[in-house]
Design a protein around this motif. Structure first.
Motif, PDB file in Angstrom:
ATOM      1  N   ILE A   1       9.041   6.946   2.551  1.00  0.00           N
ATOM      2  CA  ILE A   1      10.070   6.625   1.503  1.00  0.00           C
ATOM      3  C   ILE A   1      10.626   7.882   0.796  1.00  0.00           C
ATOM      4  N   VAL A   2       9.577   8.836   0.527  1.00  0.00           N
ATOM      5  CA  VAL A   2      10.056  10.112  -0.377  1.00  0.00           C
ATOM      6  C   VAL A   2       9.587  11.367   0.455  1.00  0.00           C
ATOM      7  N   SER A   3      10.273  12.261   0.702  1.00  0.00           N
ATOM      8  CA  SER A   3      10.011  13.474   1.405  1.00  0.00           C
ATOM      9  C   SER A   3      10.028  14.647   0.379  1.00  0.00           C
ATOM     10  N   ASN A   4       9.426  15.796   0.998  1.00  0.00           N
ATOM     11  CA  ASN A   4       9.608  17.259   0.439  1.00  0.00           C
ATOM     12  C   ASN A   4       8.473  17.330  -0.777  1.00  0.00           C
ATOM     13  N   PHE A   5       7.586  17.757  -0.319  1.00  0.00           N
ATOM     14  CA  PHE A   5       6.348  18.022  -1.329  1.00  0.00           C
ATOM     15  C   PHE A   5       6.059  16.740  -2.392  1.00  0.00           C
ATOM     16  N   ALA A   6       6.035  15.691  -1.951  1.00  0.00           N
ATOM     17  CA  ALA A   6       5.927  14.243  -2.667  1.00  0.00           C
ATOM     18  C   ALA A   6       4.591  13.615  -2.584  1.00  0.00           C
TER      19      ALA A   6
ATOM     20  N   LEU B   1       0.897  -1.160   0.156  1.00  0.00           N
ATOM     21  CA  LEU B   1      -0.067   0.013  -0.094  1.00  0.00           C
ATOM     22  C   LEU B   1       0.874   1.248   0.068  1.00  0.00           C
ATOM     23  N   TRP B   2       0.712   2.269  -0.909  1.00  0.00           N
ATOM     24  CA  TRP B   2       1.445   3.339  -0.971  1.00  0.00           C
ATOM     25  C   TRP B   2       0.324   4.423  -0.974  1.00  0.00           C
ATOM     26  N   PHE B   3       0.721   5.502  -0.121  1.00  0.00           N
ATOM     27  CA  PHE B   3      -0.025   6.701   0.023  1.00  0.00           C
ATOM     28  C   PHE B   3       1.016   8.000   0.409  1.00  0.00           C
ATOM     29  N   THR B   4      -0.029   8.987   0.360  1.00  0.00           N
ATOM     30  CA  THR B   4       0.338  10.252   0.557  1.00  0.00           C
ATOM     31  C   THR B   4       0.091  10.760   2.020  1.00  0.00           C
TER      32      THR B   4
ATOM     33  N   THR C   1       9.257  19.140   5.100  1.00  0.00           N
ATOM     34  CA  THR C   1       8.335  20.117   4.707  1.00  0.00           C
ATOM     35  C   THR C   1       7.240  19.206   3.456  1.00  0.00           C
ATOM     36  N   GLY C   2       5.967  19.635   3.986  1.00  0.00           N
ATOM     37  CA  GLY C   2       4.779  19.229   3.373  1.00  0.00           C
ATOM     38  C   GLY C   2       4.629  17.879   3.118  1.00  0.00           C
ATOM     39  N   PRO C   3       3.717  17.157   1.980  1.00  0.00           N
ATOM     40  CA  PRO C   3       3.520  15.866   1.853  1.00  0.00           C
ATOM     41  C   PRO C   3       4.695  14.934   1.551  1.00  0.00           C
ATOM     42  N   ALA C   4       4.615  13.823   1.885  1.00  0.00           N
ATOM     43  CA  ALA C   4       5.548  12.780   1.540  1.00  0.00           C
ATOM     44  C   ALA C   4       5.053  11.321   1.168  1.00  0.00           C
ATOM     45  N   VAL C   5       5.664  10.510   0.549  1.00  0.00           N
ATOM     46  CA  VAL C   5       5.042   8.985   0.090  1.00  0.00           C
ATOM     47  C   VAL C   5       5.472   8.091   1.218  1.00  0.00           C
ATOM     48  N   PHE C   6       4.422   7.472   1.349  1.00  0.00           N
ATOM     49  CA  PHE C   6       4.826   6.212   2.457  1.00  0.00           C
ATOM     50  C   PHE C   6       4.426   4.772   1.855  1.00  0.00           C
TER      51      PHE C   6
END
Length: 337
Positions: free
Chosen positions: A298-303, A266-269, A277-282
């Motif tokens: 997994i990925v940060s900074n307005f992702a 499961l991947w999500f925001t 800062t901001g949204p990230a990918v989990f």
């Protein structure tokens, strides 16, 4: 996706649809969309819009797992100085769907009649992405996006007349390469539950979505208390939404789910839980008991808005901000090592 983020604009959009349909119907439904003069994306991007890139990015995406390479803008013609958003890639990695609008400063009620804002598709041919082409999921005015493709069935979100709510879920069927039979997904999903951004499993019987169970959802991706839920279709009826629980959902906003092709990831925001800062990918991996394991950033900074191919490459949207203002948005990819 932009049209999903501000409920105060939904009403304006619907008014706009009705008003424009009534006053300038020669532009919006008396003849098929395919017969209208086509505008290219480049033609509608204002001259003062600045194309951003890693070299001018104050918040470049950061990957936290050794399993993926450093995120980079997707190669080829998909990214522009406008805003690419709401991506979906097919499992084979060869077809890419996304939403585009030329100028993030333009109100949504004006985007809907600009002649270019909408959904696009690009195909990989001989290893290169083709020039994206716009396609239509309505013979009249609509604002469509949030594509989820499963076999010959496309699920998508739409603002259009006749909706149960502000943004409804629809399906379409592929017939000889064209998407036909645009059909509202029904009162249960669109009125009773009024679900948010979603992903449907390949069998079409489980839908994951962002949702606010207590009705405090503001419609903004980063306001309110939306969590990720799922609903099962049994004998044609969608079950009461069930929260994915504390392993996935946090005290912040969690939304925009994507299920891997094998059903095990499961991947999500969500809002960064590591202080970025901001949204990230989990990412959450299904455990042996069938429950979703603890989410990992997994990925940060307005992702956000992750979509993956079968090889495990992560495609996501990165929003560029400068001095607190959104400038544009691009598709990024973090390739699996």
């Amino acid at each position: 996706m932009y049209i999903m983020h501000n409920p105060s604009r939904y009403f304006l959009i619907i008014i706009c649809i009705i008003a424009v349909t009534t006053l300038v119907c020669g532009c919006c439904g008396l003849f098929p969309q395919e017969e209208k003069p086509a505008l290219t994306r480049a033609q509608t991007i204002p001259a003062d819009v600045v194309k951003m890139g890693p070299e001018t990015d104050d918040f470049a995406p950061i990957v936290h797992s050794y399993k993926w390479e450093k995120p980079v803008p997707l190669e080829g013609p998909i990214n522009t100085a406008g805003a690419e958003d709401s991506p979906f890639i097919t499992s084979d990695g060869n077809t890419f769907y996304f939403f585009f609008t030329p100028d993030v400063r333009v109100p949504v009620e004006k985007q809907i009649i600009d002649g270019v804002t909408g959904v696009y598709v690009s195909k990989k041919v001989n290893g290169a992405w083709t020039e994206p082409e716009r396609f239509f999921l309505n013979g009249d005015l609509s604002m469509d996006g949030c594509i989820c493709l499963q076999g010959d069935t496309m699920w998508f979100a739409s603002v259009r007349t006749g909706n149960y709510g502000q943004v409804d879920v629809y399906t379409a069927r592929n017939e000889n390469g064209k998407w036909v039979d645009w059909t509202n997904a029904g009162e249960q999903l669109n009125k009773q539950y009024d679900i948010g951004e979603f992903h449907v499993t390949p069998d079409g019987n489980t839908i994951y979505f962002g949702w606010s169970a207590n009705g405090t959802d503001t419609g903004s991706i980063w306001e309110g208390n939306r969590d990720i839920y799922k609903s099962e279709k049994v004998n044609g009826v969608w079950s009461q939404p069930v929260s994915l629980g504390p392993n996935v959902n946090s005290q912040y906003m969690d939304d925009q789910p994507f299920i891997s092709a094998d059903g095990n990831e499961l991947w999500f925001t969500g809002q960064s839980r590591l202080g970025y800062t901001g949204p990230a990918v989990f990412r959450s991996v299904k455990m042996q008991n069938g429950e979703w394991g603890p989410a990992e950033e997994i990925v940060s900074n307005f992702a956000g808005e992750p979509t993956l191919d079968a090889a495990g490459n992560i495609y996501f949207i990165h929003h560029y901000y400068k001095d607190g203002n959104m400038i544009e948005a691009d598709v990024y990819v973090a390739r699996k090592k």
